[in-house]
Design an enzyme around this catalytic site. Sequence first.
Site, PDB file in Angstrom:
ATOM      1  N   ASP A  93       5.378  17.656   2.017  1.00 29.99           N
ATOM      2  CA  ASP A  93       6.601  17.854   1.262  1.00 29.99           C
ATOM      3  C   ASP A  93       6.847  19.351   1.152  1.00 29.99           C
ATOM      4  O   ASP A  93       5.945  20.148   1.363  1.00 29.99           O
ATOM      5  CB  ASP A  93       6.497  17.204  -0.129  1.00 29.99           C
ATOM      6  CG  ASP A  93       7.873  16.958  -0.733  1.00 29.99           C
ATOM      7  OD1 ASP A  93       7.945  16.548  -1.888  1.00 29.99           O
ATOM      8  OD2 ASP A  93       8.887  17.181  -0.035  1.00 29.99           O
ATOM      9  N   ASP A 267       6.217   6.721   0.747  1.00 29.39           N
ATOM     10  CA  ASP A 267       4.970   7.295   0.214  1.00 29.39           C
ATOM     11  C   ASP A 267       4.928   7.023  -1.281  1.00 29.39           C
ATOM     12  O   ASP A 267       5.982   6.925  -1.930  1.00 29.39           O
ATOM     13  CB  ASP A 267       4.953   8.825   0.426  1.00 29.39           C
ATOM     14  CG  ASP A 267       5.718   9.533  -0.698  1.00 29.39           C
ATOM     15  OD1 ASP A 267       6.945   9.714  -0.528  1.00 29.39           O
ATOM     16  OD2 ASP A 267       5.108   9.829  -1.743  1.00 29.39           O
ATOM     17  N   CYS A 305      -8.917 -11.062   0.766  1.00 28.14           N
ATOM     18  CA  CYS A 305      -8.849  -9.658   1.192  1.00 28.14           C
ATOM     19  C   CYS A 305     -10.128  -9.281   1.935  1.00 28.14           C
ATOM     20  O   CYS A 305     -11.234  -9.671   1.538  1.00 28.14           O
ATOM     21  CB  CYS A 305      -8.665  -8.755  -0.022  1.00 28.14           C
ATOM     22  SG  CYS A 305      -8.529  -7.003   0.394  1.00 28.14           S
ATOM     23  N   CYS A 307     -11.154  -6.093   2.498  1.00 22.68           N
ATOM     24  CA  CYS A 307     -11.574  -4.706   2.238  1.00 22.68           C
ATOM     25  C   CYS A 307     -13.009  -4.692   1.708  1.00 22.68           C
ATOM     26  O   CYS A 307     -13.532  -5.724   1.261  1.00 22.68           O
ATOM     27  CB  CYS A 307     -10.623  -4.056   1.236  1.00 22.68           C
ATOM     28  SG  CYS A 307     -11.068  -4.343  -0.493  1.00 22.68           S
ATOM     29  N   HIS A 336      -9.337  -0.729  -2.080  1.00 23.37           N
ATOM     30  CA  HIS A 336      -8.656  -2.034  -2.085  1.00 23.37           C
ATOM     31  C   HIS A 336      -7.132  -1.869  -2.111  1.00 23.37           C
ATOM     32  O   HIS A 336      -6.403  -2.493  -1.339  1.00 23.37           O
ATOM     33  CB  HIS A 336      -9.084  -2.882  -3.286  1.00 23.37           C
ATOM     34  CG  HIS A 336      -8.171  -4.059  -3.471  1.00 23.37           C
ATOM     35  ND1 HIS A 336      -8.272  -5.212  -2.718  1.00 23.37           N
ATOM     36  CD2 HIS A 336      -7.083  -4.219  -4.276  1.00 23.37           C
ATOM     37  CE1 HIS A 336      -7.285  -6.039  -3.054  1.00 23.37           C
ATOM     38  NE2 HIS A 336      -6.552  -5.460  -3.995  1.00 23.37           N
TER      39      HIS A 336
END
Length: 373
Positions: A93, A267, A305, A307, A336
């Site tokens: 940015d 983002d 999941c 992860c 996660h």
Amino acid sequence: MATGFGFTVQATDGKARTGVIETTRGAVRTPAFMPVGTAGTVKAMLPESVRATGADILLGNTYHLMLRPTAERIAALGGLHKFMNWDRPILTDSGGFQVMSLASLRKMTEEGVRFSSHIDGSKHMLTPERSMEIQKLLGSDIVMCFDECPALPATDAEVAKSMRMSMRWAQRSRDAFGDRPGHALFGIMQGGVTRALREESAEALTAIGFDGYAVGGLAVGEGQEAMFDVLNYAPGMLPEDKPRYLMGVGKPDDIVGAVERGIDMMDCVLPSRSGRTGQAWTRMGQINIKNARHQNDPRPLDEACTCPACRNYSRAYLHHVNKAGEIIASMLMTWHNLHYYQELMQGLRDAIAGGRLAAFVADFHAKRAQGDI
Ligand SMILES: Nc1nc2c(CCc3ccccc3)c3nc[nH]c3cc2c(=O)[nH]1
Ligand SMILES: [Zn+2]
């Protein structure tokens, strides 16, 4: 057109697109979620862990890095990629937004923004030219124009005045950026929630010409309804063959709604920041791991999941290490959340490619319980 940088739309479904941004440091699959690595690190994550979640690109901050350790030091050490051990694309940015939200003693003029560091009170000046110089020193692949994001509430006159200065700064950013093959410069649309001002900003940016276009001035407290009202028309005002980046968004349902409206890149600090406070985002909704009801629960956050947190740890363990203030709590919850966000993006990309976005979105909303689970 910057050589070494290009955007290909591979499929569309309504206003939504899926495609690839080619950069000299690798491809970015869109729609893309970009984790924020403010001070040269995605907090509580190793770069290889960020990559393992499925991220193709991450974000850095001109404001933070110019203050500490300074852009000159990072350049002398080989640039930000080498410094933080991330060899894929980085977007930075331009600093104006962070100055207005973090610095003290700010003075804004046509030239730029004079401010005192929130770290040590030292005096600094950011202008379009200096912002381009800093982002070049950092070596970021996608550079953002230096803009002003007006604080809400703001009158139409204040938003118009601010937007027009940002458009003059966009021209100065373009001129200062010069011709840097393999590097891209993105313009940032402003104009608040006023259609005519958004139109004026889009026309100004398109006339200057950029490699990509961001929708700025949102995710600043206007609320999802007002944001979606703008997104119902603003992305379509931008060149359709260039990436559209919605800055600072957002919660999973914000992301789904933005992608439906033609956004390609987003983002947000939410998955990492909220992970550190014990908030897990899942397909079924949110889990606040601090809640006592998790202390005996042997199940993972989400059975489906894949992860590391969900494969190897229980909610009871995550509750314990969070309560105990253990560093592993931030690591596992962040991992996660970033994994879930990337899974959501992959689901959106596949659904758009398969022409079944509406079904995906309906299923997304049907699964999510209201409130904590
Ligand atoms: N330059 C700019 N940035 C914004 C950000 C920061 C996104 C960012 C990029 C890279 C790293 C960190 C943060 C916004 N976040 C929420 N709303 C936002 C609006 C703007 C905006 O209008 N202009
Ligand atoms: Zn998980």
